[in-house]
Write an enzyme that holds these catalytic residues in place. Structure first.
Site, PDB file in Angstrom:
ATOM      1  CB  VAL A 608      31.218  32.213  46.306  1.00 34.37           C
ATOM      2  CG1 VAL A 608      32.697  32.306  45.564  1.00 34.37           C
ATOM      3  CG2 VAL A 608      30.995  33.348  47.146  1.00 34.37           C
ATOM      4  CG  ASP A 609      31.732  36.894  42.047  1.00 32.73           C
ATOM      5  OD1 ASP A 609      30.895  37.006  41.187  1.00 32.73           O
ATOM      6  OD2 ASP A 609      32.596  38.001  42.519  1.00 32.73           O
ATOM      7  N   PRO A 610      30.732  33.674  40.279  1.00 33.07           N
ATOM      8  CG  PRO A 610      29.920  32.877  38.368  1.00 33.07           C
ATOM      9  CD  PRO A 610      31.269  33.045  39.036  1.00 33.07           C
TER      10      PRO A 610
END
Length: 937
Positions: A608-610
């Site tokens: 998701v992040d990253p």
């Protein structure tokens, strides 16, 4: 028919037939075709059978009411009609013979489709070996240059072209355009090709009158190769008002051509193939070493083609005409300046509308053509982003027609044509006696070299088939499952379930989950099909780990990021692809060339992040650039949080996994670009003093702080024009203030502490905090207020949070050597998610854009995902699903680039975002536009 007869007489010399007549009578059998209901062809027409009979041969024909030529015409030609063909030593057909119909020690002549060790025909091959059948395969009757001498190629091209023109009309109608192609039917609707040609000429007349919608633009037909297939297709194409253009002129006519005619372009090997070393081409070298060449078709020709007609033969190891990633690039929605944008007229999503793959080789020169279509269902719509084939004509994708028995749609003409090519070789076939040794067979080399089996063995030319079969068996023996793909997942933490979930939805994927806790891996194996649990301690079992990696096609590492380089090195050693959701660390980046040399893909940063943050950003950036805009600023925030109803904790935060990374991150430094100036924040806690109030989603009470080095994304994202680039972490307000106090107190410290030695005396949290403050526990709260709140200028709510967290209780500390690890262990239990509680992901991109007219736009991209208490947490879903999607794309060949990759390219992020929508992970976008006049005012 008269023309066919004259051709036969010309092809067969009288001396050949006199030899046949002077010897004992030759007998051949013509079997009925029962491969599929549409197969109505025969190896010879009645007129050709009459020629054989007049020349002294006896021809026995099995009765069939399906054959295009009725049986009475064969009777009138002198053939004998019998069910039993055992009198004939040589039996001819077109398609494969059912195993039960094979007569031992006979010579059979047909298309066997065994020369590539095709799995579906190996049982037939074994039966022919067992029954000592001598098999002559038409496909291998070639001259010294490899040119096929007996084939239906021309009529494959004729019928294929008729079909694709019919399909083109239906596809354009589904896209909102009525065209003259609507009046062209499928090939089998016509009694013969002349009737089809007349319908096509009628459509061409309408085109010449200008009755094609101008919104479609110039139509370009690209033919690959110039052999019989291509010539047959062009014979039909030429019934339309047409103009041929050279390959180098194709881009120009695609952009500026007329709409009252169609354009044809023939692309040969020398146009398409380039030597990898220097860009040259040598035909002899290519046939000897095809691996030295690459195809430029998808770059030089496919972008300018409306319809591709592919008739080239593809061999394993040769470069493909179009790969799966090529299709993703060609079929993405794009700006179409070559089309007039008339009000109310639908615009084509991309130029390429249809492909007629007459070669009908699944996974071959057109890699994404994975299964042939049929005469019953001649078309499928290939959606490149979904990598699926769909029924019908409406929707995203390119129309594909790939019928593997095209000529069966014009069976009479195809039979006439094929028989005329076969006739010069029939005498050499008739002298075959399958009971005699193969080395005594005195046939012309074109016929003898096409013998695949004889006397219960593969002939020398085809012994390689057994080697191919053994390699396939060895590959299949690796797994006890019927799976085609094997995936090894290292780690069975909370994000693993959606990964396994996604990968095991198809029956062709087996997943092995390897981790050190039996309960976790068994739970996954019980929940999902085709899932195997394996106990593995990564730090102690390197040999076992290496063996596991070697036995799988792809490895997904859900381990701590520090272990990824170790896993990647083993994947490189054993040439296995790899996927991780973590940042591409410098240690991983250093392995890029090694991964390229090993010819493997290592996909990083697909969580998701990253991960999703990159994909949403790149989608916006690429769209802006495609329409002539510039990126002036990019500010991105992302965070995993408890849902609002579960956020009432002292830290305003909860943990799904070990808190260590979250705690340690607040000590990191940061670097970002703001209004053209680089801002740097040192490590050690200064990051928390750089907090931003975030009001973009007013329903949430959130704040944020910069994350790592944002400036590198100017280059990685290709947004060097941006004056502001900030990436940061979201937290609820109150988190930062409490964290600042914990840092000040010394609890976020990786240095071992004497009181926390695991073999030392017991200590309570109150005693430990007192030692950190250096004050008696009796006045601990006052000391905290004085030392932390007043002198360090922190809110006194920090002390309330410390009390609420239980850090001043007389409860024994579970000691873990360092303050950081001890606090992390404590908070993982104190602030974990309870039953029925859920988390959420908040992501926000603010993208500042300047357009060519000097107007400005602020795109606001919001992603909010809530966890599902009955399924997956938001964090698990947004990390696990994209990881599973990326893994599946690598397995299926949708991602073929080699090295240490990031999800920044269109052919990766577009299909991933589309598939995430199917998992209800969907971003929303809004815009604020300021006109140029408003800016000047």
């Amino acid at each position: 028919m008269l023309r066919a007869g004259r051709h036969i007489t010309h092809c067969i010399s009288s001396s050949q037939w006199s030899r046949a007549a002077s010897s004992s009578q030759r007998v051949i059998g013509i079997r009925r075709e029962d491969h599929n209901p549409w197969e109505r062809r025969a190896p010879f027409s009645p007129q050709q059978v009459a020629q054989l009979v007049r020349s002294g041969a006896k021809v026995i024909v099995q009765p069939s009411n399906r054959r295009a030529y009725p049986i009475n015409e064969y009777v009138n030609a002198g053939a004998k009609v019998k069910e039993d063909l055992s009198e004939a030593p040589v039996i001819l057909g077109v398609k494969q013979v059912p195993i039960d119909s094979l007569i031992p020690e006979k010579t059979y002549v047909f298309f066997s489709h065994t020369i590539k060790a095709q799995d579906e025909n190996m049982e037939l091959l074994d039966a022919m070996l067992e029954k000592k059948v001598r098999l002559i395969d038409y496909e291998k009757m070639v001259d010294a240059n490899g040119k096929r001498m007996v084939a239906f190629g021309k009529y494959a091209g004729v019928t294929g072209m008729i079909n694709i023109l019919h399909g083109l009309g239906l596809r354009l109608l589904a896209l909102g355009h009525h065209t003259p192609f609507m009046h062209i039917g499928p090939a089998h609707n016509y009694r013969n090709s002349s009737m089809a040609q007349q319908a096509i000429r009628d459509a061409g007349y309408e085109i010449s009158l200008g009755n094609m919608p101008s919104s479609i633009g110039p139509l370009t037909f690209v033919f690959t190769g110039s052999g019989n297939v291509s010539q047959g297709a062009q014979e039909i194409f030429q019934q339309l008002p047409h103009e041929y253009v050279k390959p180098e002129h194709l881009p120009k006519v695609a952009a500026h051509g007329a709409t009252n005619k169609v354009y044809g372009c023939v692309v040969d090997m020398e146009d398409n193939l380039i030597r990898k070393s220097d860009g040259g081409f040598d035909a002899q070298e290519y046939f000897a070493h095809p691996e030295r060449y690459a195809s430029a078709f998808s770059q030089k020709f496919a972008p300018y083609a409306s319809v591709i007609i592919n008739g080239i033969f593809w061999a394993v190891g040769a470069p493909r005409l179009m790969t799966i990633p090529d299709a993703k690039h060609l079929l993405q929605p794009q700006n179409t300046p070559w089309l007039p944008h008339e009000p109310g007229c639908p615009v084509l999503p991309h130029r390429l509308l249809a492909i007629c793959d007459i070669s009908a080789d699944p996974g071959g020169s057109i890699e994404f053509m994975r299964e042939c279509t049929t005469i019953n269902h001649p078309f499928q719509l290939y959606d490149a982003e979904e990598h699926v084939d769909k029924e019908g004509f409406k929707g995203d994708g390119v129309l594909v027609c790939s019928i593997d028995n095209m000529p069966a749609q014009l069976p009479r003409e195809a039979t006439d044509f094929f028989g005329s090519l076969l006739m010069p070789y029939i005498e050499d076939m008739m002298i075959s006696d399958a009971t005699t040794p193969f080395n005594q067979y005195a046939a012309n080399h074109i016929v003898k070299d096409a013998v695949i089996t004889s006397n219960g063995k593969l002939t020398p030319n085809f012994e390689y088939i057994e080697e191919l079969r053994q390699r396939k068996r060895a590959s299949q023996a690796i797994t006890s499952f019927s799976s085609d793909q094997k995936v090894l997942i290292l780690g069975a933490g909370y994000v693993s379930a959606p990964v396994v979930d996604y990968l095991t939805r198809g029956s062709n994927t087996q997943v092995t989950v390897a981790a050190q806790f039996r309960e976790e891996i068994d739970r996954l194996a019980r929940t999902f099909p085709n899932t195997v649990p394996e106990l593995l301690e990564i730090h102690r079992s390197n040999d076992e780990l290496e063996k596991m990696i070697q036995g799988h096609d792809l490895v997904i590492s859900l381990l701590p990021y520090s272990l990824h380089p170790q896993i990647a090195k083993l994947c490189i050693k054993h040439k296995r692809n790899m996927v991780t959701a973590s940042y591409r660390s410098p240690a991983m980046a250093d392995l890029n060339q090694a991964a390229i040399d090993a010819d493997i893909t290592v996909m990083n940063e697909v969580g998701v992040d990253p991960g999703i943050d990159h994909m949403l950003a790149m989608e916006c950036f690429d769209e802006v650039k495609a329409h002539g805009g510039k990126i002036k600023s990019f500010v991105s925030w992302c965070g995993g949080l408890p849902a609002p109803e579960d956020s009432a904790t002292p830290l305003r935060y909860k943990f799904s996994w070990s808190p260590r990374g979250v705690l340690l991150n607040v000590l990191s430094g940061a670097k970002y670009l703001e209004n053209g100036k680089v801002v740097e924040i040192g490590a050690g806690g200064s990051l928390l003093d750089s907090a931003f109030d975030l009001d973009f989603l007013p329903g949430f009470n959130i704040e944020g702080f910069p994350n790592r080095d944002s400036t590198v994304y100017s280059r990685l994202y290709g947004i060097e024009s941006a004056q502001t680039v900030i990436r940061g972490t979201i937290r609820y307000k109150g988190f930062i203030e409490v964290m600042k106090g914990l840092v000040q107190l010394g609890l976020i410290d990786e240095t071992p502490h004497a009181l926390l030695h695991m073999d030392g005396p017991d200590v309570t949290w109150r005693q430990f905090i007192s030692s950190l403050v250096g004050q008696s526990s009796d006045i601990l709260i006052d000391s905290l207020k004085d030392l932390i709140c007043k002198k360090a200028n922190h809110d006194e709510k920090f002390v309330e949070a410390v009390v609420e967290l239980g850090l001043l209780d007389d409860k024994l500390v579970d000691k873990k050597q360092t303050p950081l690890d001890t606090l992390s262990n404590y908070l993982s239990k104190k602030l974990d998610y309870g039953p029925g509680e859920r988390d959420m992901i908040i992501m926000r991109h603010d993208v500042g854009i300047e357009w060519a007219d000097r107007s400005e736009e602020l795109k606001q991209i919001n992603l909010v995902v809530y966890g599902d208490t009955k399924k997956y947490s938001a964090m698990a879903a947004t990390v696990g699903y994209p990881t599973g999607i990326a893994a599946k794309m690598v397995l299926d060949g949708e991602i073929q680039e080699r090295g240490m990759l990031l999800p920044f390219s269109t052919n990766i992020y577009r299909p991933m975002l589309k598939r995430l929508k199917q998992e209800e992970i969907v971003a929303k976008e809004t815009s604020i536009i300021t006109s140029a006049s408003e800016i000047l005012a």
